[in-house]
Design a protein around this motif. Structure first.
Motif, PDB file in Angstrom:
ATOM      1  N   VAL A   1      60.094  29.980 -86.752  1.00 22.90           N
ATOM      2  CA  VAL A   1      59.003  29.215 -86.148  1.00 22.90           C
ATOM      3  C   VAL A   1      59.335  27.737 -86.301  1.00 22.90           C
ATOM      4  O   VAL A   1      60.054  27.345 -87.215  1.00 22.90           O
ATOM      5  CB  VAL A   1      57.615  29.510 -86.772  1.00 22.90           C
ATOM      6  N   LYS A   2      58.799  26.977 -85.365  1.00 27.47           N
ATOM      7  CA  LYS A   2      58.995  25.532 -85.483  1.00 27.47           C
ATOM      8  C   LYS A   2      57.642  24.841 -85.417  1.00 27.47           C
ATOM      9  O   LYS A   2      56.692  25.338 -84.808  1.00 27.47           O
ATOM     10  CB  LYS A   2      59.953  25.013 -84.423  1.00 27.47           C
ATOM     11  N   LEU A   3      57.610  23.717 -86.065  1.00 27.13           N
ATOM     12  CA  LEU A   3      56.414  22.896 -86.164  1.00 27.13           C
ATOM     13  C   LEU A   3      56.300  22.033 -84.920  1.00 27.13           C
ATOM     14  O   LEU A   3      57.290  21.441 -84.478  1.00 27.13           O
ATOM     15  CB  LEU A   3      56.546  22.027 -87.415  1.00 27.13           C
ATOM     16  N   VAL A   4      55.109  21.985 -84.337  1.00 24.73           N
ATOM     17  CA  VAL A   4      54.847  21.095 -83.203  1.00 24.73           C
ATOM     18  C   VAL A   4      53.544  20.347 -83.466  1.00 24.73           C
ATOM     19  O   VAL A   4      52.694  20.814 -84.233  1.00 24.73           O
ATOM     20  CB  VAL A   4      54.774  21.857 -81.856  1.00 24.73           C
ATOM     21  N   HIS A   5      53.414  19.191 -82.856  1.00 25.04           N
ATOM     22  CA  HIS A   5      52.213  18.379 -83.010  1.00 25.04           C
ATOM     23  C   HIS A   5      51.577  18.140 -81.659  1.00 25.04           C
ATOM     24  O   HIS A   5      52.259  18.169 -80.619  1.00 25.04           O
ATOM     25  CB  HIS A   5      52.544  17.033 -83.679  1.00 25.04           C
ATOM     26  N   ARG A   6      50.292  17.892 -81.696  1.00 25.11           N
ATOM     27  CA  ARG A   6      49.550  17.544 -80.483  1.00 25.11           C
ATOM     28  C   ARG A   6      48.990  16.142 -80.659  1.00 25.11           C
ATOM     29  O   ARG A   6      48.519  15.782 -81.734  1.00 25.11           O
ATOM     30  CB  ARG A   6      48.423  18.538 -80.246  1.00 25.11           C
ATOM     31  N   VAL A   7      49.032  15.379 -79.602  1.00 23.71           N
ATOM     32  CA  VAL A   7      48.513  14.012 -79.638  1.00 23.71           C
ATOM     33  C   VAL A   7      47.031  14.046 -80.001  1.00 23.71           C
ATOM     34  O   VAL A   7      46.263  14.831 -79.441  1.00 23.71           O
ATOM     35  CB  VAL A   7      48.722  13.318 -78.265  1.00 23.71           C
ATOM     36  N   GLY A   8      46.668  13.213 -80.972  1.00 23.59           N
ATOM     37  CA  GLY A   8      45.275  13.117 -81.375  1.00 23.59           C
ATOM     38  C   GLY A   8      44.810  14.213 -82.324  1.00 23.59           C
ATOM     39  O   GLY A   8      43.649  14.247 -82.707  1.00 23.59           O
TER      40      GLY A   8
ATOM     41  N   ARG B   1      45.694  16.031 -85.999  1.00 21.75           N
ATOM     42  CA  ARG B   1      46.515  15.892 -87.201  1.00 21.75           C
ATOM     43  C   ARG B   1      47.036  17.232 -87.721  1.00 21.75           C
ATOM     44  O   ARG B   1      47.875  17.258 -88.614  1.00 21.75           O
ATOM     45  CB  ARG B   1      45.708  15.192 -88.296  1.00 21.75           C
ATOM     46  N   ARG B   2      46.525  18.325 -87.193  1.00 21.17           N
ATOM     47  CA  ARG B   2      46.948  19.633 -87.698  1.00 21.17           C
ATOM     48  C   ARG B   2      48.362  19.969 -87.230  1.00 21.17           C
ATOM     49  O   ARG B   2      48.832  19.487 -86.206  1.00 21.17           O
ATOM     50  CB  ARG B   2      45.983  20.721 -87.224  1.00 21.17           C
ATOM     51  N   ASP B   3      49.006  20.805 -88.027  1.00 20.34           N
ATOM     52  CA  ASP B   3      50.333  21.317 -87.671  1.00 20.34           C
ATOM     53  C   ASP B   3      50.170  22.588 -86.852  1.00 20.34           C
ATOM     54  O   ASP B   3      49.396  23.483 -87.224  1.00 20.34           O
ATOM     55  CB  ASP B   3      51.149  21.635 -88.930  1.00 20.34           C
ATOM     56  N   TYR B   4      50.901  22.659 -85.766  1.00 18.22           N
ATOM     57  CA  TYR B   4      50.906  23.854 -84.924  1.00 18.22           C
ATOM     58  C   TYR B   4      52.284  24.497 -85.022  1.00 18.22           C
ATOM     59  O   TYR B   4      53.281  23.822 -85.287  1.00 18.22           O
ATOM     60  CB  TYR B   4      50.612  23.482 -83.464  1.00 18.22           C
ATOM     61  N   PHE B   5      52.324  25.788 -84.763  1.00 17.09           N
ATOM     62  CA  PHE B   5      53.576  26.532 -84.896  1.00 17.09           C
ATOM     63  C   PHE B   5      53.793  27.403 -83.676  1.00 17.09           C
ATOM     64  O   PHE B   5      52.843  27.929 -83.084  1.00 17.09           O
ATOM     65  CB  PHE B   5      53.537  27.402 -86.161  1.00 17.09           C
ATOM     66  N   GLU B   6      55.078  27.534 -83.326  1.00 23.38           N
ATOM     67  CA  GLU B   6      55.451  28.414 -82.221  1.00 23.38           C
ATOM     68  C   GLU B   6      56.825  29.006 -82.520  1.00 23.38           C
ATOM     69  O   GLU B   6      57.584  28.480 -83.328  1.00 23.38           O
ATOM     70  CB  GLU B   6      55.465  27.659 -80.891  1.00 23.38           C
ATOM     71  N   THR B   7      57.117  30.100 -81.842  1.00 24.62           N
ATOM     72  CA  THR B   7      58.440  30.716 -81.958  1.00 24.62           C
ATOM     73  C   THR B   7      59.309  30.195 -80.826  1.00 24.62           C
ATOM     74  O   THR B   7      58.780  29.697 -79.819  1.00 24.62           O
ATOM     75  CB  THR B   7      58.354  32.260 -81.841  1.00 24.62           C
ATOM     76  N   PRO B   8      60.625  30.288 -80.969  1.00 25.58           N
ATOM     77  CA  PRO B   8      61.458  29.953 -79.798  1.00 25.58           C
ATOM     78  C   PRO B   8      61.053  30.833 -78.617  1.00 25.58           C
ATOM     79  O   PRO B   8      60.685  32.000 -78.796  1.00 25.58           O
ATOM     80  CB  PRO B   8      62.873  30.286 -80.284  1.00 25.58           C
ATOM     81  N   LYS B   9      61.110  30.293 -77.441  1.00 26.99           N
ATOM     82  CA  LYS B   9      60.702  31.047 -76.242  1.00 26.99           C
ATOM     83  C   LYS B   9      61.776  32.029 -75.776  1.00 26.99           C
ATOM     84  O   LYS B   9      61.479  33.066 -75.220  1.00 26.99           O
ATOM     85  CB  LYS B   9      60.340  30.089 -75.103  1.00 26.99           C
ATOM     86  N   ASP B  10      63.024  31.688 -76.016  1.00 33.03           N
ATOM     87  CA  ASP B  10      64.150  32.502 -75.557  1.00 33.03           C
ATOM     88  C   ASP B  10      64.446  33.597 -76.582  1.00 33.03           C
ATOM     89  O   ASP B  10      64.797  33.314 -77.722  1.00 33.03           O
ATOM     90  CB  ASP B  10      65.372  31.604 -75.360  1.00 33.03           C
ATOM     91  N   VAL B  11      64.300  34.870 -76.179  1.00 29.95           N
ATOM     92  CA  VAL B  11      64.546  35.974 -77.114  1.00 29.95           C
ATOM     93  C   VAL B  11      65.996  36.005 -77.592  1.00 29.95           C
ATOM     94  O   VAL B  11      66.276  36.454 -78.705  1.00 29.95           O
ATOM     95  CB  VAL B  11      64.134  37.346 -76.525  1.00 29.95           C
ATOM     96  N   TRP B  12      66.930  35.525 -76.780  1.00 32.62           N
ATOM     97  CA  TRP B  12      68.326  35.472 -77.206  1.00 32.62           C
ATOM     98  C   TRP B  12      68.507  34.453 -78.334  1.00 32.62           C
ATOM     99  O   TRP B  12      69.292  34.650 -79.251  1.00 32.62           O
ATOM    100  CB  TRP B  12      69.252  35.156 -76.029  1.00 32.62           C
ATOM    101  N   GLU B  13      67.766  33.362 -78.252  1.00 32.58           N
ATOM    102  CA  GLU B  13      67.813  32.368 -79.328  1.00 32.58           C
ATOM    103  C   GLU B  13      67.249  32.966 -80.617  1.00 32.58           C
ATOM    104  O   GLU B  13      67.786  32.739 -81.705  1.00 32.58           O
ATOM    105  CB  GLU B  13      67.048  31.100 -78.925  1.00 32.58           C
ATOM    106  N   ILE B  14      66.173  33.712 -80.510  1.00 30.71           N
ATOM    107  CA  ILE B  14      65.601  34.389 -81.676  1.00 30.71           C
ATOM    108  C   ILE B  14      66.629  35.340 -82.280  1.00 30.71           C
ATOM    109  O   ILE B  14      66.819  35.377 -83.496  1.00 30.71           O
ATOM    110  CB  ILE B  14      64.302  35.130 -81.294  1.00 30.71           C
ATOM    111  N   PHE B  15      67.295  36.100 -81.425  1.00 28.10           N
ATOM    112  CA  PHE B  15      68.325  37.038 -81.890  1.00 28.10           C
ATOM    113  C   PHE B  15      69.437  36.298 -82.633  1.00 28.10           C
ATOM    114  O   PHE B  15      69.855  36.696 -83.715  1.00 28.10           O
ATOM    115  CB  PHE B  15      68.892  37.812 -80.693  1.00 28.10           C
TER     116      PHE B  15
END
Length: 181
Positions: A70-77, A79-93
């Motif tokens: 998972v990687k950390l992402v931020h949204r403008v305005g 302060r909380r940390d958001y998380f997402e997985t890579p979108k490409d399943v090959w990258e996950i593999f």
């Protein structure tokens, strides 16, 4: 944010599979939820959706980050940390294979190489070292192959994997041709 029956089934299954892959059930479920989410989630979203404590989610996210799943992402305005997985399943593999190698294969290779540097002390150690040498050669062969295909673009890797038994037939045919020389 209630889960659909389909999502819940996948999340629960992934939790069970996670325990077989060396991560706890909670971490597996969190990953599955993030994997299926179309947008990044913050820890409170995850805790609410899965009915986990906030501290359990925090620890699980740290573990998933250490695996680079998972990687950390931020949204403008916000302060909380958001998380997402890579979108490409090959990258996950690729990430999973790299991390498994770093955590499991590389230490085994180091142990085997170090052990084989020591001269055997007796007949039983001679046999044990022969077996360790066989294992070392197999692991080096497979990791060498992994290193070669690791850099291939996903499309090429997918085509290679789809060849399946055709590769065996080509190798058999090539062997027969060599036998005729």
């Amino acid at each position: 944010m209630p889960l659909s029956p389909q999502t819940e089934r996948f999340v629960l299954h992934f939790g069970e599979m996670g325990s077989r892959w060396g991560v706890n059930r909670t971490v597996g479920q969190m990953y599955a939820l993030l994997f299926l989410s179309p947008q990044p989630l913050h820890a409170d979203d995850i805790a609410e959706a899965l009915s986990f404590s906030r501290s359990n989610v925090s620890m699980g996210l740290k573990e998933l980050q250490s695996w680079r799943l998972v990687k950390l992402v931020h949204r403008v305005g916000d302060r909380r940390d958001y998380f997402e997985t890579p979108k490409d399943v090959w990258e996950i593999f690729r990430i999973l294979m790299e991390e498994k190698r770093k955590r499991e294969i590389d230490p085994t290779l180091t142990l085997l190489r170090d052990t084989l540097l020591e001269p055997p002390k007796g007949e039983s150690e001679v046999y044990a070292q022969q077996r360790m040498q066989e294992m070392l050669e197999l692991i080096e062969l497979t990791t060498g192959w992994f290193d070669e295909v690791h850099g291939l673009p996903p499309e090429t890797l997918q085509r290679l994997m789809q060849l399946g038994k055709k590769v065996q037939k080509a190798l058999d045919f090539a062997g027969k041709l060599r036998g005729r020389d």
